[in-house]
Design a protein around this motif. Sequence first.
Motif, PDB file in Angstrom:
ATOM      1  N   ARG A  10     -78.263 -48.369 -11.352  1.00  0.00           N
ATOM      2  CA  ARG A  10     -79.095 -47.162 -11.509  1.00  0.00           C
ATOM      3  C   ARG A  10     -79.903 -47.227 -12.802  1.00  0.00           C
ATOM      4  NH1 ARG A  10     -74.219 -44.736  -9.899  1.00  0.00           N
ATOM      5  NH2 ARG A  10     -73.904 -43.904 -11.998  1.00  0.00           N
ATOM      6  N   PHE A  11     -79.268 -47.702 -13.888  1.00  0.00           N
ATOM      7  CA  PHE A  11     -79.977 -47.834 -15.164  1.00  0.00           C
ATOM      8  C   PHE A  11     -81.165 -48.786 -15.015  1.00  0.00           C
ATOM      9  CE2 PHE A  11     -80.813 -49.945 -19.182  1.00  0.00           C
ATOM     10  CZ  PHE A  11     -80.963 -48.867 -20.039  1.00  0.00           C
ATOM     11  N   ILE A  12     -80.949 -49.891 -14.332  1.00  0.00           N
ATOM     12  CA  ILE A  12     -82.020 -50.864 -14.140  1.00  0.00           C
ATOM     13  C   ILE A  12     -83.156 -50.261 -13.317  1.00  0.00           C
ATOM     14  CG2 ILE A  12     -82.608 -53.048 -12.993  1.00  0.00           C
ATOM     15  CD1 ILE A  12     -79.788 -54.042 -13.917  1.00  0.00           C
ATOM     16  N   LEU A  13     -82.811 -49.543 -12.251  1.00  0.00           N
ATOM     17  CA  LEU A  13     -83.852 -48.939 -11.414  1.00  0.00           C
ATOM     18  C   LEU A  13     -84.655 -47.893 -12.180  1.00  0.00           C
ATOM     19  CD1 LEU A  13     -81.924 -48.626  -8.036  1.00  0.00           C
ATOM     20  CD2 LEU A  13     -83.736 -50.260  -8.627  1.00  0.00           C
ATOM     21  N   VAL A  14     -83.965 -47.010 -12.877  1.00  0.00           N
ATOM     22  CA  VAL A  14     -84.656 -46.009 -13.693  1.00  0.00           C
ATOM     23  C   VAL A  14     -85.450 -46.713 -14.788  1.00  0.00           C
ATOM     24  CG1 VAL A  14     -84.306 -44.142 -15.373  1.00  0.00           C
ATOM     25  CG2 VAL A  14     -83.077 -44.103 -13.192  1.00  0.00           C
ATOM     26  N   GLY A  15     -84.826 -47.710 -15.405  1.00  0.00           N
ATOM     27  CA  GLY A  15     -85.485 -48.443 -16.468  1.00  0.00           C
ATOM     28  C   GLY A  15     -86.719 -49.192 -15.994  1.00  0.00           C
ATOM     29  N   MET A  16     -86.665 -49.743 -14.783  1.00  0.00           N
ATOM     30  CA  MET A  16     -87.834 -50.435 -14.240  1.00  0.00           C
ATOM     31  C   MET A  16     -89.003 -49.465 -14.093  1.00  0.00           C
ATOM     32  SD  MET A  16     -86.007 -52.983 -11.465  1.00  0.00           S
ATOM     33  CE  MET A  16     -87.486 -53.203 -10.522  1.00  0.00           C
ATOM     34  N   PHE A  17     -88.719 -48.301 -13.553  1.00  0.00           N
ATOM     35  CA  PHE A  17     -89.768 -47.299 -13.408  1.00  0.00           C
ATOM     36  C   PHE A  17     -90.319 -46.907 -14.773  1.00  0.00           C
ATOM     37  CE2 PHE A  17     -90.903 -42.801 -13.627  1.00  0.00           C
ATOM     38  CZ  PHE A  17     -92.015 -42.802 -12.797  1.00  0.00           C
ATOM     39  N   ASN A  18     -89.423 -46.577 -15.677  1.00  0.00           N
ATOM     40  CA  ASN A  18     -89.856 -46.132 -17.003  1.00  0.00           C
ATOM     41  C   ASN A  18     -90.529 -47.262 -17.782  1.00  0.00           C
ATOM     42  OD1 ASN A  18     -89.874 -43.639 -18.514  1.00  0.00           O
ATOM     43  ND2 ASN A  18     -88.711 -44.754 -20.055  1.00  0.00           N
ATOM     44  N   THR A  19     -90.049 -48.489 -17.602  1.00  0.00           N
ATOM     45  CA  THR A  19     -90.663 -49.639 -18.273  1.00  0.00           C
ATOM     46  C   THR A  19     -92.087 -49.860 -17.769  1.00  0.00           C
ATOM     47  OG1 THR A  19     -88.553 -50.708 -18.694  1.00  0.00           O
ATOM     48  CG2 THR A  19     -90.494 -52.132 -18.660  1.00  0.00           C
ATOM     49  N   LEU A  20     -92.271 -49.792 -16.467  1.00  0.00           N
ATOM     50  CA  LEU A  20     -93.624 -49.946 -15.929  1.00  0.00           C
ATOM     51  C   LEU A  20     -94.553 -48.871 -16.474  1.00  0.00           C
ATOM     52  CD1 LEU A  20     -92.927 -50.916 -12.212  1.00  0.00           C
ATOM     53  CD2 LEU A  20     -93.827 -52.376 -14.034  1.00  0.00           C
ATOM     54  N   LEU A  21     -94.048 -47.654 -16.528  1.00  0.00           N
ATOM     55  CA  LEU A  21     -94.838 -46.555 -17.062  1.00  0.00           C
ATOM     56  C   LEU A  21     -95.161 -46.799 -18.540  1.00  0.00           C
ATOM     57  CD1 LEU A  21     -95.957 -43.742 -16.278  1.00  0.00           C
ATOM     58  CD2 LEU A  21     -93.803 -42.802 -17.111  1.00  0.00           C
ATOM     59  N   GLY A  22     -94.142 -47.093 -19.337  1.00  0.00           N
ATOM     60  CA  GLY A  22     -94.345 -47.335 -20.763  1.00  0.00           C
ATOM     61  C   GLY A  22     -95.198 -48.559 -21.031  1.00  0.00           C
ATOM     62  N   TYR A  23     -94.970 -49.621 -20.272  1.00  0.00           N
ATOM     63  CA  TYR A  23     -95.758 -50.845 -20.432  1.00  0.00           C
ATOM     64  C   TYR A  23     -97.223 -50.566 -20.102  1.00  0.00           C
ATOM     65  CZ  TYR A  23     -96.644 -55.934 -20.260  1.00  0.00           C
ATOM     66  OH  TYR A  23     -97.099 -57.211 -20.475  1.00  0.00           O
ATOM     67  N   GLY A  24     -97.445 -49.734 -19.100  1.00  0.00           N
ATOM     68  CA  GLY A  24     -98.814 -49.329 -18.775  1.00  0.00           C
ATOM     69  C   GLY A  24     -99.473 -48.606 -19.941  1.00  0.00           C
ATOM     70  N   PHE A  25     -98.718 -47.706 -20.576  1.00  0.00           N
ATOM     71  CA  PHE A  25     -99.246 -47.016 -21.752  1.00  0.00           C
ATOM     72  C   PHE A  25     -99.542 -48.009 -22.879  1.00  0.00           C
ATOM     73  CE2 PHE A  25     -96.670 -43.131 -20.313  1.00  0.00           C
ATOM     74  CZ  PHE A  25     -97.764 -42.534 -19.694  1.00  0.00           C
ATOM     75  N   ILE A  26     -98.641 -48.975 -23.079  1.00  0.00           N
ATOM     76  CA  ILE A  26     -98.825 -49.985 -24.134  1.00  0.00           C
ATOM     77  C   ILE A  26    -100.066 -50.826 -23.852  1.00  0.00           C
ATOM     78  CG2 ILE A  26     -97.871 -52.104 -25.138  1.00  0.00           C
ATOM     79  CD1 ILE A  26     -95.075 -50.766 -24.804  1.00  0.00           C
TER      80      ILE A  26
END
Length: 135
Positions: A10-26
Amino acid sequence: MSREAARIVRFILVGMFNTLLGYGFILAGLFLGAGDYLANVAGFALGMPIAYALHRRFTFKATVAPSRAEAMQFIAVFLVAYGTNLGVVAAGRAMGYVESPLVQLLAICTYAAVLYVLNRLIVFHEAGMAPDPRN
């Protein structure tokens, strides 16, 4: 699957979503000329409240009401994890990888590992998580 393995998934799945979002911002920040550090700060600042809400509800399934203490612990854990993230960015820059998307990605992965461990041990410990329905 063990409870811990399911939690990590679950952490990985949530993290993947949030990482994609954050990486997009970066990446948007880099594209707009913000530079490594400002782009990185903006990406994490915009993603942190989303990460807290999703990890609290889905990853760790917290059952107790959110509290100021829990929020402050999350922020402290976030700051430690984010500090490791910036350390990776600084190391990459020192090795000549300035404004490198790959260094940013490695930094995010380091952040994620530290974030999971500290949240699991400090913020969302066993007492505040939903019981396993199989027991």
